[in-house]
Scaffold this active site. Structure first.
Site, PDB file in Angstrom:
ATOM      1  N   SER A  44       0.860  -1.192   0.000  1.00 45.82           N
ATOM      2  CA  SER A  44       0.000   0.000   0.000  1.00 45.82           C
ATOM      3  C   SER A  44       0.894   1.239   0.000  1.00 45.82           C
ATOM      4  O   SER A  44       2.066   1.159   0.402  1.00 45.82           O
ATOM      5  CB  SER A  44      -0.839   0.013   1.282  1.00 45.82           C
ATOM      6  N   TYR A  53      -2.883  -0.558  10.577  1.00 46.28           N
ATOM      7  CA  TYR A  53      -2.947  -0.963   9.159  1.00 46.28           C
ATOM      8  C   TYR A  53      -1.612  -0.670   8.472  1.00 46.28           C
ATOM      9  O   TYR A  53      -1.054  -1.533   7.794  1.00 46.28           O
ATOM     10  CB  TYR A  53      -4.091  -0.221   8.453  1.00 46.28           C
TER      11      TYR A  53
END
Ligand code: NDP
Length: 239
Positions: free
Chosen positions: A137, A150
């Protein structure tokens, strides 16, 4: 034509990747928990002239993931590409203490990735070739509020994948794909009201999931011996 295994193929980026790679002539093996979705996707692929198998798996279960890889090798003789895509993102501030959600992110995003490496690597080593693709990501490059855990899991995913690349024998390729904000169901798992509200603004501009599928296709389409190490893809409007 490659045999490509994709975890988290039931929606979003995994689904778009399956559709694109099947269109390009690869055989795709679809893994996730929602088997009904996978069956519908396999039918869509078959109806368009492609080929796909369905395998129900939970990436937090090491035996499930090993079975996913072994079944594909048994059916197709080899495993060319493993796309470790399954992920969850129930964002919240640390002081909300949603500790069960922290655990779930670590279990799916980190342990699930490690289970994929453990499942694919023995086959790659026996074959002398193979390609491992991890979905990290832009959150593996920078931390933003509500995303500490996260981002921590995505920094870990990127680090583990880079370590795999450094250690992998010649012939084995390793790629990290780091998407920016992309249209998918990923934010649906957010339960924290503040994080949900923040996410609504953040997701005002998104990439279509096929933009990430195209990056994966580019990496696996390179000649043997060419390893695309990392691709970062974000909407022009995302800073
Ligand atoms: P989606 O929520 O649309 O898809 C996530 C997929 O992961 C689903 O197919 C889901 O399938 C699967 N999954 C979740 N938990 C498990 C589990 N325990 N076992 C097996 N499969 C599981 O999100 P995206 O398509 O956006 O996410 C794909 C990847 O891309 C993730 O790793 C995500 O972190 C990453 N990413 C996404 C970004 C975005 O903006 N969308 C940005 C950066 C990275 P099922 O529920 O059927 O099991």
């Amino acid at each position: 034509m490659k045999t490509v295994l994709i975890t988290g193929a039931s929606s979003g980026i995994g689904r778009a990747t399956a559709l694109r790679l099947a269109r390009e002539g690869h055989h795709v093996v679809l893994g996730a928990r929602r088997e009904d979705r996978l069956t519908a996707l396999a039918k869509e692929i078959h109806d368009a002239g492609g080929t796909a198998d369905v395998y129900r798996l939970d990436v937090t279960d090491r035996a499930d993931v090993a079975g996913f890889a072994d079944a594909a090798v048994e059916a197709h003789g080899r495993l060319d590409v493993f796309v470790a895509n399954a992920g969850v993102m129930p964002l919240s501030r640390l002081d909300s203490l949603l500790v069960d959600e922290w655990d779930r992110m670590i279990d799916v995003n980190v342990r699930g990735l490690l289970h994929g490496i453990a499942a694919a690597l023995p086959h790659f080593r026996r074959q002398g070739s193979g390609h491992f693709v991890t979905l990290a990501s832009t959150g593996a490059h920078e931390v933003v509020p509500t995303a500490a855990v996260y981002c921590g899991t995505k920094y870990a995913a990127r680090a583990i994948t880079e370590g795999l690349r450094q250690e992998a024998e010649p012939g084995i390729r390793v790629t990290t794909v780091s998407p920016g904000v992309t249209e998918s169901e990923l934010a649906d798992s957010i339960t924290d009201p503040g994080a949900k509200a923040a996410m609504a603004g953040y997701r005002a501009v998104t990439l279509p999931p096929d933009a990430i599928a195209a990056a994966i296709s580019y990496a696996i389409g390179q000649p043997e011996g060419v390893d695309v190490n990392e691709i970062v893809v974000r909407p022009t409007a995302q800073r």
